[in-house]
Design a protein around this motif. Structure first.
Motif, PDB file in Angstrom:
ATOM      1  N   GLY A   1      -0.334  -3.076  17.048  1.00  0.00           N
ATOM      2  CA  GLY A   1      -0.092  -4.807  16.101  1.00  0.00           C
ATOM      3  C   GLY A   1       0.078  -5.052  14.592  1.00  0.00           C
ATOM      4  O   GLY A   1       0.058  -6.214  13.925  1.00  0.00           O
ATOM      5  N   ALA A   2       1.453  -3.772  14.625  1.00  0.00           N
ATOM      6  CA  ALA A   2       1.748  -4.243  13.525  1.00  0.00           C
ATOM      7  C   ALA A   2       2.454  -5.700  13.479  1.00  0.00           C
ATOM      8  O   ALA A   2       3.819  -5.547  14.170  1.00  0.00           O
ATOM      9  CB  ALA A   2       2.750  -3.090  13.152  1.00  0.00           C
ATOM     10  N   ARG A   3       3.014  -5.996  12.125  1.00  0.00           N
ATOM     11  CA  ARG A   3       3.698  -7.497  12.367  1.00  0.00           C
ATOM     12  C   ARG A   3       4.767  -7.305  11.056  1.00  0.00           C
ATOM     13  O   ARG A   3       5.873  -8.000  10.745  1.00  0.00           O
ATOM     14  CB  ARG A   3       2.705  -7.759  11.947  1.00  0.00           C
ATOM     15  N   GLY A   4       4.359  -6.431  10.314  1.00  0.00           N
ATOM     16  CA  GLY A   4       5.424  -6.452   9.171  1.00  0.00           C
ATOM     17  C   GLY A   4       5.329  -5.032   8.445  1.00  0.00           C
ATOM     18  O   GLY A   4       3.700  -4.634   8.265  1.00  0.00           O
ATOM     19  N   ALA A   5       6.265  -4.131   7.048  1.00  0.00           N
ATOM     20  CA  ALA A   5       5.834  -3.462   6.553  1.00  0.00           C
ATOM     21  C   ALA A   5       6.452  -3.154   5.187  1.00  0.00           C
ATOM     22  O   ALA A   5       7.837  -3.325   5.372  1.00  0.00           O
ATOM     23  CB  ALA A   5       5.446  -2.077   7.126  1.00  0.00           C
ATOM     24  N   SER A   6       5.844  -2.298   4.361  1.00  0.00           N
ATOM     25  CA  SER A   6       7.112  -2.413   3.046  1.00  0.00           C
ATOM     26  C   SER A   6       6.363  -1.129   1.950  1.00  0.00           C
ATOM     27  O   SER A   6       5.131  -1.067   2.266  1.00  0.00           O
ATOM     28  CB  SER A   6       7.014  -3.646   1.950  1.00  0.00           C
ATOM     29  N   VAL A   7       6.922  -0.381   1.456  1.00  0.00           N
ATOM     30  CA  VAL A   7       7.496   0.374   0.868  1.00  0.00           C
ATOM     31  C   VAL A   7       7.485  -0.511  -0.912  1.00  0.00           C
ATOM     32  O   VAL A   7       8.039  -0.684  -1.033  1.00  0.00           O
ATOM     33  CB  VAL A   7       8.150   1.525   0.806  1.00  0.00           C
ATOM     34  N   VAL A   8       6.497  -0.250  -1.684  1.00  0.00           N
ATOM     35  CA  VAL A   8       6.445  -1.416  -2.879  1.00  0.00           C
ATOM     36  C   VAL A   8       5.765  -0.082  -4.269  1.00  0.00           C
ATOM     37  O   VAL A   8       5.694   0.198  -3.653  1.00  0.00           O
ATOM     38  CB  VAL A   8       5.497  -1.897  -2.643  1.00  0.00           C
ATOM     39  N   ASP A   9       6.495  -0.392  -4.988  1.00  0.00           N
ATOM     40  CA  ASP A   9       6.693   0.158  -6.300  1.00  0.00           C
ATOM     41  C   ASP A   9       5.683  -0.836  -7.029  1.00  0.00           C
ATOM     42  O   ASP A   9       5.615  -1.843  -7.727  1.00  0.00           O
ATOM     43  CB  ASP A   9       7.838   0.264  -7.525  1.00  0.00           C
ATOM     44  N   TRP A  10       4.371  -0.308  -7.594  1.00  0.00           N
ATOM     45  CA  TRP A  10       3.338  -1.044  -7.861  1.00  0.00           C
ATOM     46  C   TRP A  10       3.329  -1.645  -9.183  1.00  0.00           C
ATOM     47  O   TRP A  10       2.465  -2.522  -9.887  1.00  0.00           O
ATOM     48  CB  TRP A  10       1.541  -1.156  -7.323  1.00  0.00           C
ATOM     49  N   THR A  11       4.045  -0.606  -9.967  1.00  0.00           N
ATOM     50  CA  THR A  11       4.066  -0.779 -11.547  1.00  0.00           C
ATOM     51  C   THR A  11       5.155  -1.822 -11.911  1.00  0.00           C
ATOM     52  O   THR A  11       4.688  -3.180 -13.098  1.00  0.00           O
ATOM     53  CB  THR A  11       4.766  -0.032 -11.994  1.00  0.00           C
TER      54      THR A  11
ATOM     55  N   THR B   1       5.801 -11.301  -1.335  1.00  0.00           N
ATOM     56  CA  THR B   1       4.354  -9.927  -0.710  1.00  0.00           C
ATOM     57  C   THR B   1       4.395  -8.990  -1.558  1.00  0.00           C
ATOM     58  O   THR B   1       3.225  -8.350  -1.891  1.00  0.00           O
ATOM     59  CB  THR B   1       5.083 -10.387   0.709  1.00  0.00           C
ATOM     60  N   ALA B   2       5.665  -8.448  -1.997  1.00  0.00           N
ATOM     61  CA  ALA B   2       5.646  -7.382  -2.394  1.00  0.00           C
ATOM     62  C   ALA B   2       4.594  -7.235  -3.990  1.00  0.00           C
ATOM     63  O   ALA B   2       4.128  -6.923  -4.322  1.00  0.00           O
ATOM     64  CB  ALA B   2       7.223  -6.616  -2.857  1.00  0.00           C
ATOM     65  N   ALA B   3       5.398  -8.919  -4.467  1.00  0.00           N
ATOM     66  CA  ALA B   3       5.120  -8.873  -6.326  1.00  0.00           C
ATOM     67  C   ALA B   3       3.343  -9.238  -5.434  1.00  0.00           C
ATOM     68  O   ALA B   3       2.236  -8.556  -6.958  1.00  0.00           O
ATOM     69  CB  ALA B   3       5.701  -9.701  -6.506  1.00  0.00           C
ATOM     70  N   GLU B   4       2.928  -9.769  -4.572  1.00  0.00           N
ATOM     71  CA  GLU B   4       1.236 -10.686  -4.636  1.00  0.00           C
ATOM     72  C   GLU B   4       0.656  -8.862  -4.752  1.00  0.00           C
ATOM     73  O   GLU B   4      -0.480  -8.785  -5.059  1.00  0.00           O
ATOM     74  CB  GLU B   4       1.928 -11.075  -3.566  1.00  0.00           C
ATOM     75  N   THR B   5       0.787  -8.361  -3.264  1.00  0.00           N
ATOM     76  CA  THR B   5       0.521  -6.981  -2.643  1.00  0.00           C
ATOM     77  C   THR B   5       0.879  -6.132  -4.709  1.00  0.00           C
ATOM     78  O   THR B   5      -0.537  -5.142  -4.375  1.00  0.00           O
ATOM     79  CB  THR B   5       0.944  -6.497  -1.649  1.00  0.00           C
ATOM     80  N   ALA B   6       1.295  -5.820  -5.129  1.00  0.00           N
ATOM     81  CA  ALA B   6       1.255  -4.997  -5.934  1.00  0.00           C
ATOM     82  C   ALA B   6      -0.040  -5.255  -7.069  1.00  0.00           C
ATOM     83  O   ALA B   6      -0.098  -4.802  -8.455  1.00  0.00           O
ATOM     84  CB  ALA B   6       3.350  -4.995  -6.714  1.00  0.00           C
TER      85      ALA B   6
ATOM     86  N   MET C   1      -3.109  -3.237   4.860  1.00  0.00           N
ATOM     87  CA  MET C   1      -3.638  -2.139   4.131  1.00  0.00           C
ATOM     88  C   MET C   1      -2.567  -1.701   3.578  1.00  0.00           C
ATOM     89  O   MET C   1      -1.713  -1.865   3.665  1.00  0.00           O
ATOM     90  CB  MET C   1      -3.235  -1.082   5.918  1.00  0.00           C
ATOM     91  N   LEU C   2      -2.932  -1.082   2.003  1.00  0.00           N
ATOM     92  CA  LEU C   2      -1.916  -0.901   0.943  1.00  0.00           C
ATOM     93  C   LEU C   2      -2.506   0.359   1.090  1.00  0.00           C
ATOM     94  O   LEU C   2      -3.537   1.185   1.232  1.00  0.00           O
ATOM     95  CB  LEU C   2      -2.696  -1.376  -0.145  1.00  0.00           C
ATOM     96  N   ARG C   3      -1.867   1.700   1.497  1.00  0.00           N
ATOM     97  CA  ARG C   3      -1.739   3.001   1.281  1.00  0.00           C
ATOM     98  C   ARG C   3      -1.350   3.650   0.648  1.00  0.00           C
ATOM     99  O   ARG C   3       0.193   3.508   0.129  1.00  0.00           O
ATOM    100  CB  ARG C   3      -1.490   3.776   2.681  1.00  0.00           C
ATOM    101  N   PHE C   4      -1.610   4.394  -0.531  1.00  0.00           N
ATOM    102  CA  PHE C   4      -0.936   4.843  -2.076  1.00  0.00           C
ATOM    103  C   PHE C   4      -0.438   6.421  -1.590  1.00  0.00           C
ATOM    104  O   PHE C   4      -0.642   6.785  -0.959  1.00  0.00           O
ATOM    105  CB  PHE C   4      -2.075   4.974  -3.265  1.00  0.00           C
TER     106      PHE C   4
ATOM    107  N   MET D   1      -4.629  -3.701  -9.917  1.00  0.00           N
ATOM    108  CA  MET D   1      -5.776  -3.772 -10.033  1.00  0.00           C
ATOM    109  C   MET D   1      -6.853  -3.313  -9.678  1.00  0.00           C
ATOM    110  O   MET D   1      -7.461  -2.468 -10.354  1.00  0.00           O
ATOM    111  CB  MET D   1      -6.101  -5.289  -9.421  1.00  0.00           C
ATOM    112  N   THR D   2      -6.643  -1.890  -8.540  1.00  0.00           N
ATOM    113  CA  THR D   2      -7.250  -1.466  -7.561  1.00  0.00           C
ATOM    114  C   THR D   2      -7.351  -0.118  -8.746  1.00  0.00           C
ATOM    115  O   THR D   2      -8.239   0.927  -8.675  1.00  0.00           O
ATOM    116  CB  THR D   2      -6.863  -1.248  -6.493  1.00  0.00           C
ATOM    117  N   ALA D   3      -5.946   0.609  -8.930  1.00  0.00           N
ATOM    118  CA  ALA D   3      -6.115   1.712  -8.699  1.00  0.00           C
ATOM    119  C   ALA D   3      -6.519   1.964 -10.286  1.00  0.00           C
ATOM    120  O   ALA D   3      -6.923   3.396 -11.133  1.00  0.00           O
ATOM    121  CB  ALA D   3      -4.504   1.813  -8.725  1.00  0.00           C
ATOM    122  N   GLU D   4      -5.903   0.745 -11.078  1.00  0.00           N
ATOM    123  CA  GLU D   4      -6.583   0.748 -12.686  1.00  0.00           C
ATOM    124  C   GLU D   4      -8.041   0.588 -13.501  1.00  0.00           C
ATOM    125  O   GLU D   4      -7.710   0.793 -14.324  1.00  0.00           O
ATOM    126  CB  GLU D   4      -5.598  -0.122 -14.133  1.00  0.00           C
TER     127      GLU D   4
END
Length: 137
Positions: free
Chosen positions: A16-26, A45-50, A95-98, A55-58
């Motif tokens: 079911g994977a449609r897309g993925a990325s590795v993102v720097d959240w800062t 999408t990277a900017a939006e998910t960041a 899913m965002l996995r730190f 918001m979650t991590a802080e």
């Protein structure tokens, strides 16, 4: 130990994977992308998910949990106590996995799964394994 490209290729093997990325959240920058993007633009999408990751991590409510558990060891780089964030939509899962890193732990894996074909439990386990093995160079 897989690098970003190898990690993303492994992620796309999930059902079911449609897309993925590795993102720097800062910074909100995508360090690597593969597959489709929910809005057609991997950088947006990277900017939006960041924003969601930041918001979650802080949030102090989540940081309090880590202080009680004693998760951080002396001399270890500060990290987010949050392991992952899951957002469900009518047709998919995000899913965002730190990723814990030696420097600042400001990276996460973003996986977009099709809701009808994806297996959220399997994806969560596999992303956790990949996050532990990911080498950022």
């Amino acid at each position: 130990m897989p690098g970003i490209d190898e990690c993303l290729l492994e992620v796309m093997r999930l059902p079911g994977a449609r897309g993925a990325s590795v993102v720097d959240w800062t910074s909100g920058l995508a360090l690597g992308t593969i597959g489709e993007s929910p809005n057609g633009d991997h950088e947006a999408t990277a900017a939006e998910t960041a924003e969601v990751a930041r918001m979650t991590a802080e949030q102090p409510a989540f940081a309090h949990l880590a202080a009680d558990s004693g998760a951080q060891h002396p001399g270890q780089a500060p990290s987010t106590p949050v392991e992952d964030v899951i957002v469900t939509t009518h047709d998919g899962y995000h899913m965002l996995r730190f990723v814990e890193t030696a420097f600042d732990s400001s990276v996460f894996l973003h996986l977009w799964l099709d809701r009808s074909d994806g297996n959220l439990a399997l994806a969560r386990m596999r992303l956790g394994e990949l996050a532990e093995r990911l080498v950022l160079a």
